[in-house]
Design an enzyme around this catalytic site. Structure first.
Site, mmCIF file in Angstrom:
data_model
loop_
_atom_site.group_PDB
_atom_site.id
_atom_site.type_symbol
_atom_site.label_atom_id
_atom_site.label_comp_id
_atom_site.label_asym_id
_atom_site.label_seq_id
_atom_site.Cartn_x
_atom_site.Cartn_y
_atom_site.Cartn_z
ATOM 1 N N SER A 117 41.960 39.354 34.861
ATOM 2 C CA SER A 117 42.968 39.537 35.912
ATOM 3 C C SER A 117 44.228 38.745 35.600
ATOM 4 C CB SER A 117 42.399 39.069 37.256
ATOM 5 O OG SER A 117 43.397 38.993 38.246
ATOM 6 N N TYR A 141 39.361 32.935 42.656
ATOM 7 C CA TYR A 141 39.102 34.191 41.947
ATOM 8 C C TYR A 141 39.693 34.125 40.544
ATOM 9 C CZ TYR A 141 39.891 39.014 40.467
ATOM 10 O OH TYR A 141 39.962 40.178 39.728
ATOM 11 N N LYS A 145 37.852 34.034 36.656
ATOM 12 C CA LYS A 145 38.192 34.935 35.550
ATOM 13 C C LYS A 145 38.585 34.134 34.308
ATOM 14 C CE LYS A 145 37.666 39.030 37.451
ATOM 15 N NZ LYS A 145 36.728 40.032 36.918
#
Length: 333
Positions: A117, A141, A145
């Site tokens: 991402s 988040y 990643k």
């Protein structure tokens, strides 16, 4: 090739599966259906409902299904939730991911394509963002990643794996069969289309960012162009690679609102509210490396084309995917 796709019932994963099947590959989808939809899995792919962190079940599946390469889409991805419940994200995106990697290694699999991402970059120091830009995630988040990318780097150096990480910017759009149906829905374009079709409100989270109109700016890329990049990863023969998937142009939330009104012919009741934690002001990719090294060329990512494709899917699926009894889904499609 024989390809395992984790998270293949999700939005990007299912579109990638459809393209893999279309090109003649043998596709095995593994998904726990916690956020994906069995109805999105294309016919021609074989589906197994399983959690990638269940080492025993995954090992048994791999014993019966030799695999050449893995496409890993499965992840928890709600930014706001990652800010309030980071442990949940580290458990699913990192801890379960390591179990998955070890299960694959024990099965002799060493080629891996990772759905990463743009969130790994955090608030950018400069735009467009190149792959060498400092990585300072502003939400857990993005941190998960980035951690998983680094884990893959170690698997490449220690075990001789080949690993490709794709840093998506804003995946959007639809095919005739597959569109966005997140529950809850948090993405800008499907929320705007919902407001356009039902006459509801659309809420902007912050209008005082350091951008031309005060709203966040994002680089929107069509899901079919993302799938095309994943197929190009099949040509990567060795080492660890990381690529941005974006267009090099970003649009503000207000600009996307205007484009949705133009495409749909419906006015939208836009309401402005406070900022949402974890949102960088601007995200805009440099896709040069992906274009130069793998020959990627986005063909569907004009903003109005993205919105038209999503609007067509929305009108043919006004309530998203038809509700299925997911407890009974154990089929091969």
């Amino acid at each position: 090739m024989k390809i395992l796709v984790s998270g293949g019932a999700g939005f990007v994963g299912s579109v990638c599966c459809a393209e893999l099947v279309r090109q003649g590959h043998s596709v095995l989808v593994v998904d726990d259906l916690s956020s994906g939809h069995a109805a999105a899995i294309p016919r021609g792919a074989t589906f197994h409902r399983c959690d990638i962190g269940n080492q025993e079940a995954m090992a048994a599946l791999l014993r019966d299904n030799p695999i050449d390469i893995v496409f890993h889409f499965a992840a928890k991805a709600l930014i706001a939730e990652s800010m309030s419940n980071p442990g949940f994200f580290f458990r699913h995106n990192v801890a379960a991911g390591i179990i998955f990697l070890e299960t694959l290694r024990n099965a002799g699999i060493s080629k891996f394509v990772f759905s990463s991402s743009a969130a790994v970059y955090g608030a950018p120091r400069e735009t467009p963002i190149h792959e060498s830009h400092p990585k300072q995630p502003v939400n857990s988040y993005g941190e998960t990643k980035l951690m998983f990318e680094r884990i893959l780097d170690w698997y490449v150096s220690a075990y001789g794996w080949t690993a490709v990480s794709f840093r998506y910017f804003n995946a959007c759009g639809a095919t005739a069969e597959i569109g966005e149906d997140h529950r809850p829905e948090t993405h800008v374009i499907p929320l705007l289309l919902r407001a356009a079709s039902r006459g509801g409100e659309f809420h902007i989270h912050g209008d005082n960012y350091a951008t031309p109109d005060g709203t966040c700016m994002r680089d929107y890329v069509h899901v079919e162009d993302i799938a095309a990049a994943h197929l190009l990863a099949l040509q990567v023969a060795e080492g660890a690679k990381a690529y941005n998937i974006g267009t090099g142009h970003s649009y503000s939330v207000l600009e996307v609102c205007q484009a949705v009104e133009e495409v749909t012919g419906h006015s939208i009741d836009v309401r402005k509210g406070p900022r949402r934690p974890g949102d960088p002001p601007v995200l805009c990719a440099s896709p040069d490396k992906l274009k130069e090294e793998l020959g990627w060329n986005p063909k569907h990512s004009d903003l109005h084309s993205i919105i038209r494709s999503a609007w067509h899917w929305k009108r043919s699926h006004p309530d998203g995917y038809i509700s299925e009894n997911q407890e009974l889904v154990t089929f091969a499609r």
